[in-house]
Enzyme design. Structure first.
Site, mmCIF file in Angstrom:
data_model
loop_
_atom_site.group_PDB
_atom_site.id
_atom_site.type_symbol
_atom_site.label_atom_id
_atom_site.label_comp_id
_atom_site.label_asym_id
_atom_site.label_seq_id
_atom_site.Cartn_x
_atom_site.Cartn_y
_atom_site.Cartn_z
ATOM 1 N N GLU A 136 -2.632 11.735 3.283
ATOM 2 C CA GLU A 136 -3.350 11.178 4.423
ATOM 3 C C GLU A 136 -3.102 12.030 5.657
ATOM 4 O O GLU A 136 -1.999 12.536 5.866
ATOM 5 C CB GLU A 136 -2.906 9.732 4.683
ATOM 6 N N GLU A 184 0.861 -1.189 0.000
ATOM 7 C CA GLU A 184 0.000 0.000 0.000
ATOM 8 C C GLU A 184 0.891 1.230 0.000
ATOM 9 O O GLU A 184 1.906 1.272 0.700
ATOM 10 C CB GLU A 184 -0.894 -0.017 1.242
#
Length: 308
Positions: A149, A144
């Protein structure tokens, strides 16, 4: 890729996601060029992505809607030649969680140059957890890559890799201000991973929005995964012209380097592109009491429910 929240907001700048395939010419000492493989914009974005409607894997206070439900609720549109994905900003204490969208590209990618022009993002708001990321199947076996974020009142971007055991990364060649929190990308069974804390307040949340957004560019090769950020007035001309040349972009915000510590190709494969906004859950909810948000409500869910 445009505004989030009240769809009456005015958004500035074009927005799109371009995926380029790189080829090396002239042998080992040759140059790398990029050819556009896929473009996602207001004309095709929602046909190129699928809507996730299951329970939030990160246990957030969120209700992910189908495309038709999101359309009916005003959570998505392509007005003004932009892609809008937002959240429910009207309902008090929704029993199923606050409505939002999570979309994944129908195509999967291994390697490439991913250039994302975003006019506005959520962030800097208690309870929120927005993200733009790439992820492979059978998590974390195929890796990932979290490009954008953050949670709650965070003011700068967190860029993180998550992998199966055995990938230990270094970030030599990154901006000196980018601090690697962990070298083991399987930290806490991959739930924490190997993340970099950045310092540019224009790269995330309210600071990003105040400059009209900008471009995140992610270069994924067998040797490294590199991320650059360019504010709206700093976007290189080669990106604007559709002829990206990372060699001229200067030092990346972060360079996650492979080599003896981590064979990139063994840990990162077949990634879909994901955009989502969730609330509370395993990160935003878990750190609720560590910041000033806790003065607003007894819990993250209580705050998000009472404050559309």
């Amino acid at each position: 890729m445009a505004c989030s929240g009240d769809s009456s907001e005015t958004c500035g700048g074009p927005n799109r996601l371009d995926v380029y395939q790189h080829t090396t010419t002239g042998g080992g000492g040759g140059s790398t060029t990029y050819t556009l493989r896929d473009n996602y914009d207001h004309t095709n974005f929602f046909s190129g992505f699928s809507f996730f409607t299951g329970g939030d894997p990160t246990h957030g206070y969120v209700n992910y809607l189908s495309q038709s439900a999101a359309q009916s609720a005003g959570l998505i549109n392509t007005n003004n030649n932009q892609v809008y994905m937002g959240v429910d900003y009207k309902t008090l204490n929704p029993s199923a969680g606050r409505s939002s969208v999570r979309v994944s590209s129908n195509k999967a990618y291994t390697h490439g140059l991913f250039i994302t022009d975003i006019a506005h993002m959520p962030g800097g708001i208690c309870g929120t957890w927005p993200a733009f990321w790439l992820v492979g199947p059978n998590w974390p076996s195929n890796g990932e890559i979290d490009i954008i974020e953050g949670v709650n009142q965070q003011t700068t971007d967190s860029i993180t890799l998550h992998t199966a055991a055995g990938c230990n990364i270094n970030t030599s060649g990154s901006l000196p201000s980018s601090v690697l929190d962990y070298t083991d990308c399987n930290s806490s069974n991959a739930n924490v991973g190997c993340g970099v804390s950045t310092t540019n307040t224009q790269g995330y949340g309210t600071g990003f929005d105040s400059v009209g957004g900008g471009v995140y560019a992610t270069q994924w090769t067998s040797q490294a995964i590199k991320v650059w950020f360019f504010a709206r007035n700093q976007i290189p001309s080669d990106i604007a012209s559709g002829n990206p040349s990372p060699s001229g972009w200067g030092t990346p915000t972060v360079s996650f380097n492979g080599g003896s510590g981590c064979n990139i190709d063994s840990y990162f494969n077949n990634h879909q592109i994901v955009f989502d906004t969730t609330f509370c859950g395993d990160w935003a909810g878990a750190v609720w009491t560590s910041g000033s948000c806790s003065s607003l409500a007894s819990s993250c869910q209580a705050y998000v429910g009472a404050n559309p």
